[in-house]
Design a protein around this motif. Structure first.
Motif, mmCIF file in Angstrom:
data_model
loop_
_atom_site.group_PDB
_atom_site.id
_atom_site.type_symbol
_atom_site.label_atom_id
_atom_site.label_comp_id
_atom_site.label_asym_id
_atom_site.label_seq_id
_atom_site.Cartn_x
_atom_site.Cartn_y
_atom_site.Cartn_z
ATOM 1 N N LEU A 84 0.833 -1.199 0.000
ATOM 2 C CA LEU A 84 0.000 0.000 0.000
ATOM 3 C C LEU A 84 0.872 1.254 0.000
ATOM 4 O O LEU A 84 0.577 2.229 -0.698
ATOM 5 C CB LEU A 84 -0.928 -0.003 1.218
ATOM 6 C CG LEU A 84 -1.951 1.135 1.273
ATOM 7 C CD1 LEU A 84 -2.912 1.044 0.092
ATOM 8 C CD2 LEU A 84 -2.727 1.104 2.588
ATOM 9 N N THR A 85 1.971 1.223 0.767
ATOM 10 C CA THR A 85 2.877 2.378 0.812
ATOM 11 C C THR A 85 3.525 2.614 -0.546
ATOM 12 O O THR A 85 3.599 3.750 -1.032
ATOM 13 C CB THR A 85 3.959 2.162 1.878
ATOM 14 O OG1 THR A 85 3.336 2.000 3.157
ATOM 15 C CG2 THR A 85 4.914 3.345 1.928
ATOM 16 N N GLU A 86 3.991 1.535 -1.184
ATOM 17 C CA GLU A 86 4.616 1.661 -2.507
ATOM 18 C C GLU A 86 3.619 2.181 -3.538
ATOM 19 O O GLU A 86 3.954 3.032 -4.373
ATOM 20 C CB GLU A 86 5.163 0.303 -2.952
ATOM 21 C CG GLU A 86 6.370 -0.164 -2.148
ATOM 22 C CD GLU A 86 6.726 -1.611 -2.444
ATOM 23 O OE1 GLU A 86 7.883 -1.992 -2.187
ATOM 24 O OE2 GLU A 86 5.844 -2.363 -2.929
ATOM 25 N N ALA A 87 2.392 1.675 -3.479
ATOM 26 C CA ALA A 87 1.370 2.117 -4.429
ATOM 27 C C ALA A 87 1.058 3.597 -4.231
ATOM 28 O O ALA A 87 0.923 4.351 -5.201
ATOM 29 C CB ALA A 87 0.107 1.280 -4.270
ATOM 30 N N ALA A 88 0.951 4.026 -2.968
ATOM 31 C CA ALA A 88 0.667 5.436 -2.687
ATOM 32 C C ALA A 88 1.788 6.327 -3.210
ATOM 33 O O ALA A 88 1.535 7.386 -3.803
ATOM 34 C CB ALA A 88 0.474 5.640 -1.190
ATOM 35 N N GLN A 89 3.030 5.896 -3.008
ATOM 36 C CA GLN A 89 4.167 6.690 -3.481
ATOM 37 C C GLN A 89 4.203 6.764 -5.004
ATOM 38 O O GLN A 89 4.416 7.833 -5.583
ATOM 39 C CB GLN A 89 5.469 6.092 -2.948
ATOM 40 C CG GLN A 89 5.653 6.265 -1.444
ATOM 41 C CD GLN A 89 6.886 5.549 -0.926
ATOM 42 O OE1 GLN A 89 7.475 4.709 -1.622
ATOM 43 N NE2 GLN A 89 7.280 5.871 0.304
ATOM 44 N N SER A 90 3.990 5.639 -5.672
ATOM 45 C CA SER A 90 4.053 5.630 -7.137
ATOM 46 C C SER A 90 2.896 6.407 -7.757
ATOM 47 O O SER A 90 3.023 6.947 -8.859
ATOM 48 C CB SER A 90 4.057 4.191 -7.655
ATOM 49 O OG SER A 90 2.876 3.510 -7.264
ATOM 50 N N LEU A 91 1.759 6.468 -7.053
ATOM 51 C CA LEU A 91 0.603 7.218 -7.555
ATOM 52 C C LEU A 91 0.616 8.672 -7.091
ATOM 53 O O LEU A 91 -0.282 9.441 -7.452
ATOM 54 C CB LEU A 91 -0.694 6.543 -7.098
ATOM 55 C CG LEU A 91 -0.967 5.149 -7.671
ATOM 56 C CD1 LEU A 91 -2.175 4.510 -6.998
ATOM 57 C CD2 LEU A 91 -1.178 5.226 -9.176
ATOM 58 N N ASP A 92 1.604 9.015 -6.250
ATOM 59 C CA ASP A 92 1.742 10.380 -5.736
ATOM 60 C C ASP A 92 0.497 10.815 -4.963
ATOM 61 O O ASP A 92 -0.037 11.911 -5.158
ATOM 62 C CB ASP A 92 2.028 11.363 -6.880
ATOM 63 C CG ASP A 92 2.552 12.710 -6.362
ATOM 64 O OD1 ASP A 92 3.111 12.725 -5.247
ATOM 65 O OD2 ASP A 92 2.388 13.725 -7.063
ATOM 66 N N ILE A 93 0.021 9.911 -4.101
ATOM 67 C CA ILE A 93 -1.090 10.236 -3.210
ATOM 68 C C ILE A 93 -0.657 9.936 -1.784
ATOM 69 O O ILE A 93 0.304 9.192 -1.549
ATOM 70 C CB ILE A 93 -2.370 9.429 -3.549
ATOM 71 C CG1 ILE A 93 -2.106 7.919 -3.442
ATOM 72 C CG2 ILE A 93 -2.885 9.794 -4.939
ATOM 73 C CD1 ILE A 93 -3.339 7.058 -3.670
ATOM 74 N N SER A 94 -1.348 10.517 -0.819
ATOM 75 C CA SER A 94 -0.994 10.277 0.577
ATOM 76 C C SER A 94 -1.435 8.878 0.992
ATOM 77 O O SER A 94 -2.332 8.277 0.378
ATOM 78 C CB SER A 94 -1.670 11.315 1.474
ATOM 79 O OG SER A 94 -3.075 11.108 1.499
ATOM 80 N N TYR A 138 -3.041 8.256 3.599
ATOM 81 C CA TYR A 138 -4.425 8.410 4.075
ATOM 82 C C TYR A 138 -5.406 8.246 2.906
ATOM 83 O O TYR A 138 -6.415 7.540 3.020
ATOM 84 C CB TYR A 138 -4.594 9.784 4.722
ATOM 85 C CG TYR A 138 -6.016 10.089 5.134
ATOM 86 C CD1 TYR A 138 -6.536 9.606 6.340
ATOM 87 C CD2 TYR A 138 -6.848 10.846 4.307
ATOM 88 C CE1 TYR A 138 -7.848 9.869 6.709
ATOM 89 C CE2 TYR A 138 -8.158 11.115 4.668
ATOM 90 C CZ TYR A 138 -8.652 10.624 5.874
ATOM 91 O OH TYR A 138 -9.953 10.883 6.226
ATOM 92 N N THR A 139 -5.100 8.899 1.770
ATOM 93 C CA THR A 139 -5.969 8.774 0.589
ATOM 94 C C THR A 139 -5.989 7.335 0.089
ATOM 95 O O THR A 139 -7.044 6.804 -0.271
ATOM 96 C CB THR A 139 -5.481 9.709 -0.530
ATOM 97 O OG1 THR A 139 -5.535 11.060 -0.064
ATOM 98 C CG2 THR A 139 -6.345 9.577 -1.778
ATOM 99 N N ALA A 140 -4.812 6.701 0.087
ATOM 100 C CA ALA A 140 -4.732 5.312 -0.367
ATOM 101 C C ALA A 140 -5.568 4.397 0.521
ATOM 102 O O ALA A 140 -6.267 3.501 0.031
ATOM 103 C CB ALA A 140 -3.278 4.851 -0.391
ATOM 104 N N ARG A 141 -5.511 4.617 1.836
ATOM 105 C CA ARG A 141 -6.292 3.787 2.754
ATOM 106 C C ARG A 141 -7.794 4.016 2.556
ATOM 107 O O ARG A 141 -8.593 3.074 2.636
ATOM 108 C CB ARG A 141 -5.891 4.079 4.200
ATOM 109 C CG ARG A 141 -4.495 3.589 4.564
ATOM 110 C CD ARG A 141 -4.198 3.825 6.038
ATOM 111 N NE ARG A 141 -5.055 3.000 6.877
ATOM 112 C CZ ARG A 141 -4.782 1.739 7.213
ATOM 113 N NH1 ARG A 141 -3.679 1.161 6.769
ATOM 114 N NH2 ARG A 141 -5.600 1.059 7.987
ATOM 115 N N ALA A 142 -8.179 5.265 2.295
ATOM 116 C CA ALA A 142 -9.592 5.557 2.046
ATOM 117 C C ALA A 142 -10.072 4.863 0.771
ATOM 118 O O ALA A 142 -11.170 4.287 0.727
ATOM 119 C CB ALA A 142 -9.801 7.069 1.946
#
Length: 366
Positions: A320-330, A332-336
């Motif tokens: 989830l952390t890697e996906a959030a970083q590659s998508l340039d989102i926080s 928190y947004t990724a978890r939502a």
């Protein structure tokens, strides 16, 4: 009579409606005959059919003038004439932008129009024609022509709308099959191709394990060919589409195979009287892991584009952390977004989600 003939013949043309608009310009008579299949909106140019030579006027209408038009939305089923709705002075005063547009493009002084709704698909057809400076305004004759034509217009529009809707549905399914790398063919009992999608067409052209021979699917490997004939005959002899599917493999070059799923497919009127039975073949590369793309997940689970992109990255191995970083989102947004994906897929944990997605993608071969 020529106008009616053109009305129904034009639904089979490519592009459709052009010959009808030509006949309308001659018979009414009028200029700038136009059929609006989807009205322009902010950011959406809509879909308009018109004759050659009107391109500049149509572009201007699509880009800005539609917002100022008092003639874009008309009462359904009612033939309307602009000069009866308001005088030229009133048009210039109330809608100066539209008035300037009419005089800039073709010296238009009057319009006639008819809006008809197609209830099954929800499409609204907007037919328009124009008179130029120096020509008489539209009157009772032209109104009666369109009123008499309206029932036939409704029928022609309904035929076109429902056909276009079916074509759209087929294009969506074809896109999904392309993303899932699934070749789809409908065959007669003897293996003659009745229908095929773009994926199957491409694979047949490659002649890697199977090919077309005089319109019939043939396997290059003798054992695979016998299996294909036996399976087609058994499927064709089944009671109908509800019967169990049959699966087998087609040998390719080297140690590779195609996975094939065969289902009985009911004979439809569109297949012609000579077709006694039909069989659906679904083909995929047995050695290729199905690609899990965002587009596939949108189709399968009804995810939003953002949710599908995140879920695809998780399924393809990112945290989830890697996906959030590659998508340039926080995070928190990724978890939502992940919570929304859980709700739509009826899962509760990330490993369960990944397993569910992979099982669903593979379920077409179950």
């Amino acid at each position: 009579m020529r106008l009616i003939d053109a009305l129904f013949a034009c639904t089979l043309e490519n592009p459709p409606w052009v010959s009808f608009l030509e006949a309308m310009e001659q018979y009414i008579p009028c200029h700038h005959a136009t059929l609006v299949l989807r009205k322009p909106r902010s950011g959406d140019p809509g879909v308009l059919v018109t004759l050659e030579g009107h391109a500049d006027a149509i572009v201007a209408l699509q880009e800005r003038v539609f917002e100022a038009s008092p003639f874009l939305e008309l009462p359904e089923g009612e033939v309307c004439i602009l000069s009866r709705m308001m005088s030229e002075a009133e048009l210039a005063d109330r809608h100066p932008g539209y008035y300037e547009y009419l005089h800039t493009y073709g010296q238009v002084t009057d319009l006639i129009g008819l809006d008809l709704a197609e209830p099954v698909t929800g499409m609204i057809f907007r037919l328009r024609g124009a008179r130029r400076e120096g020509e008489p305004r539209f009157g009772e004759r032209e109104q009666k022509i369109l009123e008499a034509l309206a029932p036939r217009l409704r029928t022609a529009f309904a035929i076109y709308a429902r056909f276009a809707h079916q074509q759209y549905q087929l294009s969506v399914l074809d896109d999904a099959a392309e993303q899932l790398a699934v070749g789809c063919l409908v065959l007669s009992q003897d293996g003659r191709v009745l229908l095929k999608n773009a994926v199957a067409d491409r694979w047949l052209a490659q002649q890697d394990g199977f090919r077309l021979w005089n319109g019939v699917v043939r396997c290059l490997d003798p054992q695979s060919e016998r299996l294909l004939r036996t399976t087609l005959a058994a499927a064709a002899a089944s009671e109908g589409p509800g019967d169990a599917a049959r699966s087998f493999r087609i040998r390719r070059g080297g140690e590779r195979h195609w996975s094939v799923l065969v289902r009985p497919y009911g004979v439809r009127a569109a297949l012609g009287e000579k077709t006694a039975s039909a069989v659906l073949l679904l083909v995929r590369d047995a050695d290729q892991k199905p690609e899990v793309s965002a587009g596939v997940l949108v189709e399968l689970f009804g995810l939003t584009r953002a949710e599908a992109v995140l879920a695809a990255r998780l399924t393809n191995g990112e945290s989830l952390t890697e996906a959030a970083q590659s998508l340039d989102i926080s995070r928190y947004t990724a978890r939502a977004q992940l919570s929304a994906v859980f709700a739509k897929t009826d899962t509760h944990r990330q490993p369960q989600l990944v397993s569910h997605i992979l099982n669903t993608v593979n379920s077409v071969w179950a």
